[in-house]
Scaffold this active site. Structure first.
Site, PDB file in Angstrom:
ATOM      1  N   TYR A  52       0.821  -1.216   0.000  1.00 59.72           N
ATOM      2  CA  TYR A  52       0.000   0.000   0.000  1.00 59.72           C
ATOM      3  C   TYR A  52       0.857   1.269   0.000  1.00 59.72           C
ATOM      4  O   TYR A  52       0.336   2.362  -0.203  1.00 59.72           O
ATOM      5  CB  TYR A  52      -0.926   0.045   1.223  1.00 59.72           C
ATOM      6  CG  TYR A  52      -1.903  -1.103   1.344  1.00 59.72           C
ATOM      7  CD1 TYR A  52      -2.116  -1.994   0.293  1.00 59.72           C
ATOM      8  CD2 TYR A  52      -2.623  -1.296   2.525  1.00 59.72           C
ATOM      9  CE1 TYR A  52      -3.010  -3.054   0.434  1.00 59.72           C
ATOM     10  CE2 TYR A  52      -3.511  -2.346   2.664  1.00 59.72           C
ATOM     11  CZ  TYR A  52      -3.694  -3.227   1.617  1.00 59.72           C
ATOM     12  OH  TYR A  52      -4.574  -4.270   1.763  1.00 59.72           O
ATOM     13  N   HIS A 108       0.625 -11.668   1.778  1.00 62.28           N
ATOM     14  CA  HIS A 108      -0.472 -10.929   1.149  1.00 62.28           C
ATOM     15  C   HIS A 108      -1.226 -11.736   0.082  1.00 62.28           C
ATOM     16  O   HIS A 108      -2.448 -11.638  -0.026  1.00 62.28           O
ATOM     17  CB  HIS A 108       0.085  -9.638   0.535  1.00 62.28           C
ATOM     18  CG  HIS A 108      -0.921  -8.554   0.392  1.00 62.28           C
ATOM     19  ND1 HIS A 108      -0.580  -7.226   0.322  1.00 62.28           N
ATOM     20  CD2 HIS A 108      -2.268  -8.575   0.311  1.00 62.28           C
ATOM     21  CE1 HIS A 108      -1.667  -6.485   0.205  1.00 62.28           C
ATOM     22  NE2 HIS A 108      -2.708  -7.276   0.189  1.00 62.28           N
TER      23      HIS A 108
END
Length: 259
Positions: A52, A108
């Site tokens: 992110y 992730h």
């Protein structure tokens, strides 16, 4: 001040609040304002990721909040492309966040679509070395979770997956529960029709909006939910959904929206 540390679910090393604040697509420069609004609204669980690119903004705000470290549950994630630099990645995350440990570190996505027990072993080693309290995965199938457990003897504490009433799948929910894995849902509103008559009628019965009903549905099931917004009013409104108590019948009706 309202505090959403509870309700929570036990994970290695502590308790994971069922309500979390998602920061996907929030730029580093915008993260301080959004995370500040979330902490002010009572969120005590912040979810970010190396991918992110906002860990510095998130960490700066947690540090400036005045809250004790143990009062904020912080999650970040290992990108699949960093499968060959596991230890360096968590050290970089801790540096950017300004923390000496994480509460939860997730893989992730399965690297190249594979479970990769060799990567999981290194994630577990980081946990054993005190860099994170709990470890888990994101976007893994039940079979991939079983592969990790069989290869290493360590089952992920959490599987963070795309989840909402529209995506409700009892086989997945039961399968994770049977394995002792916490189901954490992201993008709770994205696949949902917020004008769905079932959601609207339940919202009207509680004098809330349908987004709050979706948050309440997660909490009723014991699913972790991480709604995301950059608008302070919506951030606070989403949080209030965690206090809405649905009846068993209402939960069943919402379950019925699953494809």
């Amino acid at each position: 001040m309202t505090d959403f540390a509870e309700p929570s679910v036990p994970v290695t090393g502590g308790a994971m609040p069922l309500l979390g604040f998602g920061t996907w697509q929030i730029a580093d420069a915008d993260a301080p304002a959004a995370v500040h609004a979330a902490l002010e609204a009572g969120y005590r669980h912040i979810d970010t990721a190396t991918g992110y690119s906002n860990q510095r903004g998130v960490g700066k705000t947690v540090a400036a909040s005045g809250l004790a470290r143990d009062d904020v549950f912080v999650t970040t994630k290992l990108p699949p492309d960093n499968a060959d630099r596991v230890r360096a990645t968590i050290e970089e995350s801790l540096d950017q966040l300004g923390l000496d440990h994480l509460d939860l570190w997730l893989v992730h996505w399965p690297p190249n679509g594979e479970a990769r027990p060799d990567v999981w072993e290194q994630v577990v080693q980081a946990q054993q070395d005190g860099l994170t309290k709990a470890v888990g995965v994101s976007n893994y199938s039940l079979a991939q979770i079983d592969e990790l457990t069989e290869a290493t003897g360590v089952t992920p504490a959490v599987n963070q997956i795309k989840w909402s009433p529209a995506e409700f799948d009892r086989t997945v929910a039961d399968g994770l529960r049977d394995r002792g894995v916490v189901l954490e849902g992201y993008s709770p509103f994205k696949a949902s029709n917020l004008q769905d008559p079932t959601l609207v009628s339940i919202a009207e019965a509680h004098d809330v909006d349908t987004a709050q009903v979706i948050v309440a549905w997660h909490v009723a099931h014991g699913f972790v939910v991480i709604p995301k917004s950059s608008q302070p009013e919506r951030i606070a409104s989403n949080a209030a959904g965690a206090r809405v108590e649905l009846t068993d019948d209402e939960v069943d009706r919402i379950d019925g929206l699953g494809r």
